[in-house]
Design a protein around this motif. Structure first.
Motif, mmCIF file in Angstrom:
data_model
loop_
_atom_site.group_PDB
_atom_site.id
_atom_site.type_symbol
_atom_site.label_atom_id
_atom_site.label_comp_id
_atom_site.label_asym_id
_atom_site.label_seq_id
_atom_site.Cartn_x
_atom_site.Cartn_y
_atom_site.Cartn_z
ATOM 1 N N MET A 1 8.118 15.507 6.222
ATOM 2 C CA MET A 1 7.526 14.177 5.746
ATOM 3 C C MET A 1 6.849 13.776 7.006
ATOM 4 O O MET A 1 5.537 13.220 6.748
ATOM 5 C CB MET A 1 8.406 13.383 4.987
ATOM 6 C CG MET A 1 8.799 13.700 3.688
ATOM 7 S SD MET A 1 9.977 12.597 2.585
ATOM 8 C CE MET A 1 11.490 13.313 3.412
ATOM 9 N N TYR A 2 7.627 13.570 8.002
ATOM 10 C CA TYR A 2 7.019 13.022 8.962
ATOM 11 C C TYR A 2 5.745 13.619 9.763
ATOM 12 O O TYR A 2 4.799 13.169 10.351
ATOM 13 C CB TYR A 2 7.821 12.701 10.132
ATOM 14 C CG TYR A 2 7.419 11.969 11.357
ATOM 15 C CD1 TYR A 2 6.733 10.606 11.231
ATOM 16 C CD2 TYR A 2 7.144 12.572 12.417
ATOM 17 C CE1 TYR A 2 6.149 9.911 12.575
ATOM 18 C CE2 TYR A 2 6.915 11.888 13.712
ATOM 19 C CZ TYR A 2 6.185 10.599 13.705
ATOM 20 O OH TYR A 2 5.480 10.144 14.556
ATOM 21 N N GLU B 1 7.342 21.626 -10.721
ATOM 22 C CA GLU B 1 7.811 21.258 -9.461
ATOM 23 C C GLU B 1 7.126 22.297 -8.325
ATOM 24 O O GLU B 1 7.833 23.053 -7.957
ATOM 25 C CB GLU B 1 9.632 21.436 -9.565
ATOM 26 C CG GLU B 1 10.196 20.539 -10.504
ATOM 27 C CD GLU B 1 10.204 19.035 -10.193
ATOM 28 O OE1 GLU B 1 9.724 18.684 -9.055
ATOM 29 O OE2 GLU B 1 10.938 18.285 -10.648
ATOM 30 N N GLN B 2 6.073 21.920 -7.893
ATOM 31 C CA GLN B 2 5.417 22.770 -7.095
ATOM 32 C C GLN B 2 5.281 22.101 -5.680
ATOM 33 O O GLN B 2 4.529 22.611 -4.874
ATOM 34 C CB GLN B 2 3.842 22.836 -7.596
ATOM 35 C CG GLN B 2 3.555 23.623 -8.946
ATOM 36 C CD GLN B 2 4.311 25.215 -8.672
ATOM 37 O OE1 GLN B 2 4.005 25.668 -7.443
ATOM 38 N NE2 GLN B 2 4.769 25.766 -9.657
ATOM 39 N N GLY B 3 6.176 21.076 -5.535
ATOM 40 C CA GLY B 3 6.431 20.641 -4.040
ATOM 41 C C GLY B 3 7.319 19.501 -4.032
ATOM 42 O O GLY B 3 7.524 19.039 -4.954
ATOM 43 N N PRO C 1 0.995 -1.399 0.080
ATOM 44 C CA PRO C 1 -0.087 0.024 -0.035
ATOM 45 C C PRO C 1 0.742 1.325 0.222
ATOM 46 O O PRO C 1 1.793 1.451 0.638
ATOM 47 C CB PRO C 1 -0.859 -0.257 1.373
ATOM 48 C CG PRO C 1 0.038 -1.053 2.233
ATOM 49 C CD PRO C 1 0.660 -2.170 0.994
ATOM 50 N N THR C 2 0.731 2.006 -1.086
ATOM 51 C CA THR C 2 1.506 3.244 -1.051
ATOM 52 C C THR C 2 0.755 4.656 -1.341
ATOM 53 O O THR C 2 -0.225 4.497 -2.139
ATOM 54 C CB THR C 2 2.543 3.192 -2.349
ATOM 55 O OG1 THR C 2 3.338 1.828 -2.205
ATOM 56 C CG2 THR C 2 3.367 4.366 -2.389
ATOM 57 N N LYS C 3 1.007 5.519 -0.390
ATOM 58 C CA LYS C 3 0.466 6.824 -0.718
ATOM 59 C C LYS C 3 1.186 7.922 -1.032
ATOM 60 O O LYS C 3 2.364 7.909 -0.507
ATOM 61 C CB LYS C 3 -0.575 7.285 0.623
ATOM 62 C CG LYS C 3 -1.415 8.505 0.525
ATOM 63 C CD LYS C 3 -2.040 8.942 1.852
ATOM 64 C CE LYS C 3 -2.844 10.099 1.302
ATOM 65 N NZ LYS C 3 -3.652 10.297 2.615
ATOM 66 N N LYS C 4 1.052 8.807 -2.087
ATOM 67 C CA LYS C 4 1.971 9.790 -2.500
ATOM 68 C C LYS C 4 1.777 10.997 -2.065
ATOM 69 O O LYS C 4 0.312 11.354 -1.997
ATOM 70 C CB LYS C 4 2.061 9.626 -4.110
ATOM 71 C CG LYS C 4 2.749 8.331 -4.668
ATOM 72 C CD LYS C 4 3.057 8.276 -6.070
ATOM 73 C CE LYS C 4 3.484 7.047 -6.800
ATOM 74 N NZ LYS C 4 3.591 7.038 -8.139
ATOM 75 N N TYR C 5 2.739 11.882 -1.717
ATOM 76 C CA TYR C 5 2.578 13.284 -1.528
ATOM 77 C C TYR C 5 3.433 14.206 -1.860
ATOM 78 O O TYR C 5 4.442 13.707 -2.792
ATOM 79 C CB TYR C 5 2.917 13.307 0.046
ATOM 80 C CG TYR C 5 2.077 12.467 0.973
ATOM 81 C CD1 TYR C 5 1.041 13.042 1.655
ATOM 82 C CD2 TYR C 5 2.206 11.157 1.408
ATOM 83 C CE1 TYR C 5 0.376 12.353 2.744
ATOM 84 C CE2 TYR C 5 1.575 10.309 2.274
ATOM 85 C CZ TYR C 5 0.538 10.872 2.907
ATOM 86 O OH TYR C 5 -0.128 10.290 3.895
ATOM 87 N N LYS C 6 2.579 15.409 -2.205
ATOM 88 C CA LYS C 6 3.472 16.535 -2.682
ATOM 89 C C LYS C 6 3.529 17.850 -1.670
ATOM 90 O O LYS C 6 2.307 18.300 -1.613
ATOM 91 C CB LYS C 6 3.176 17.054 -4.043
ATOM 92 C CG LYS C 6 3.865 18.134 -4.560
ATOM 93 C CD LYS C 6 3.473 18.670 -5.837
ATOM 94 C CE LYS C 6 4.052 17.618 -7.049
ATOM 95 N NZ LYS C 6 3.573 17.864 -8.468
ATOM 96 N N ILE C 7 4.359 17.979 -0.935
ATOM 97 C CA ILE C 7 4.291 19.169 0.039
ATOM 98 C C ILE C 7 5.411 19.980 -0.240
ATOM 99 O O ILE C 7 6.193 20.176 -0.729
ATOM 100 C CB ILE C 7 4.626 18.512 1.588
ATOM 101 C CG1 ILE C 7 5.985 17.937 1.524
ATOM 102 C CG2 ILE C 7 3.615 17.497 1.823
ATOM 103 C CD1 ILE C 7 6.332 17.587 2.863
#
Length: 425
Positions: A154-155, A70-72, A49-55
């Motif tokens: 990230m955490y 490249e917005q995050g 199970p993988t959830k992707k993020y852009k922060i």
């Protein structure tokens, strides 16, 4: 002498495992090309199970128009359904969080019961654009401070969704080098208090390893950069033919995949490995020049739909040494002053500056290979002298070629679980 050296380390492996180390590829270049993205161990889940993020990591700066995407900072999390240890995986030079190698470690470690966060390289375009404080990577401490800040963010983004018992850290190639320094930083900041840190095939000195890889290309195709273009044309033709004309991203893993079934000479394999690194260097040269407005390659403003071909012509397969001499050194000399020499700059990319910490930190272990060509004999001696019984050198495997071999995976998981490399201890 080399035969005696190999015999000695084969004997070491017999003492550890009770049997000979049976990794199948004896040629270090073949091992690197074929083995570095090949899972050679059983019991690893096919999917996780993988959830992707852009922060957006402060202080976030809006990227130039042609890097509008490249917005995050991008990363991925594979979370267990219960309380579990969390491990960060630091990717190799230029690799993103979703590269094949990083995802193989993700599957292995998730299958072993860890929450997993995959982290893009400090030399990736995404990291340089959205996280790097200097936009000019290469200084180990500065880059690792940036990585540490990224890990904290990230955490913070996912901490309400996962329950963590302990924190762990691992990296491969340049990601391994960064993991050592990130651990050093954490001793003071203590956001994570990493329980254990595992380094796979680290570079000891970035510039030394980069020169080795640059030379592998240059000496096998000649100093004429037109020969690189000819090789790239061959690669692109092969890639387009295999993909039936659809777009293809040229990176290390793509190159190795294209040629994995071909019979290549040592010269061909060295050129291929060198080319894979050169493509990373080209990106670093272009992106750092653009972001810092140093006008070495990009002399005019670049728009969202600007034709990029003229800029690629100007970059002209620039090497990592080009990056150091044309971009990084002038940049840091301008900031620090004339006291900054090239020798001092190169020293900032060396793990030796952290030797006292690494020698005394029992939480960190290193594995590498006798035939890892990015290391010199002095580099190997440094690792052995510094890490002692927390250092293991396999008799074969090239650079990262045996990371996913069953015996290597067992050693990694055992150290993370128990804190020892030797099964007999």
């Amino acid at each position: 002498m080399i035969k005696l050296f190999l015999l000695f380390f084969t004997t070491v492996m017999i003492n550890i495992y009770g049997s000979e180390y049976n990794y199948p590829f004896k040629n270090p270049y073949k091992a690197t090309i074929l083995g570095s993205s090949m899972l050679m161990t059983d019991g690893v889940p096919e999917t996780v199970p993988t959830k992707k993020y852009k922060i957006k990591i402060p202080p976030f700066e809006t990227p130039p128009s042609n890097l509008w995407y490249e917005q995050g900072y991008e990363f991925a999390v594979s979370a267990q359904k219960k309380k579990a240890p969390l491990i960060f995986i630091l990717s190799g030079t230029g690799a993103k969080y979703d590269s094949t190698r990083t995802k193989l470690f993700q599957r292995i470690l998730y299958g072993a019961g860890y929450h997993v966060i995959t982290v893009s390289s400090a030399f990736s375009t995404n990291f340089i654009t959205t996280v790097s404080s200097s936009k000019m990577p290469g200084m180990l401490l500065q880059d690792s401070l940036d990585v540490y800040r990224a890990l904290e963010n990230m955490y913070k983004t996912v901490q309400n969704d996962i329950e963590v018992s302990d924190f762990y850290l691992m990296g491969y190639s340049m990601g391994a080098s960064h993991s050592a320094v990130v651990s050093y930083i954490d001793e003071s900041v203590k956001t994570f208090n990493f329980k254990r840190v595992f380094m796979v095939n680290p570079a000891v000195n970035l510039s030394v390893s980069a020169n080795i890889l640059d030379d592998m290309l240059n000496k096998n195709i000649g100093d004429n950069k037109e020969n690189i273009g000819i090789l790239v044309d061959r690669v692109i033709y092969k890639a387009l033919k295999k993909s039936n004309g659809s777009s293809v991203s040229l990176n290390e893993e793509t190159l190795y995949k294209l040629f994995e079934k071909e019979h290549l000479s040592n010269k061909d394999m060295q050129a291929l490995i060198g080319l894979a690194f050169r493509l990373i260097s080209v990106d670093i040269n272009y992106v750092t020049d653009l972001l810092n407005n140093t006008k070495v390659y990009v002399k005019e403003p670049v728009g969202k739909f600007t034709n990029m071909f003229p800029y690629f012509q100007i970059v002209n397969f620039a090497s990592f040494n080009d990056y150091l001499t044309k971009l990084a050194f002038p940049y840091y000399r301008n900031i620090i002053g004339t006291s900054m020499t090239m020798e001092k700059l190169l020293a900032t990319s060396d793990l030796e500056q952290f030797k006292f910490y690494l020698k005394n930190s029992k939480k960190i272990a290193v594995v590498t290979n006798v035939d890892d060509f990015i290391l010199t004999e002095n580099n190997r001696k440094f690792l052995k002298d510094t890490f002692g019984n927390r250092f293991l050198m396999y008799p074969k495997g090239g650079h990262c070629g045996n990371m996913f071999y069953s015996e290597n995976v067992k050693v990694m998981l055992k150290f993370l679980e128990e804190g020892t490399l030797n099964e007999n201890k």
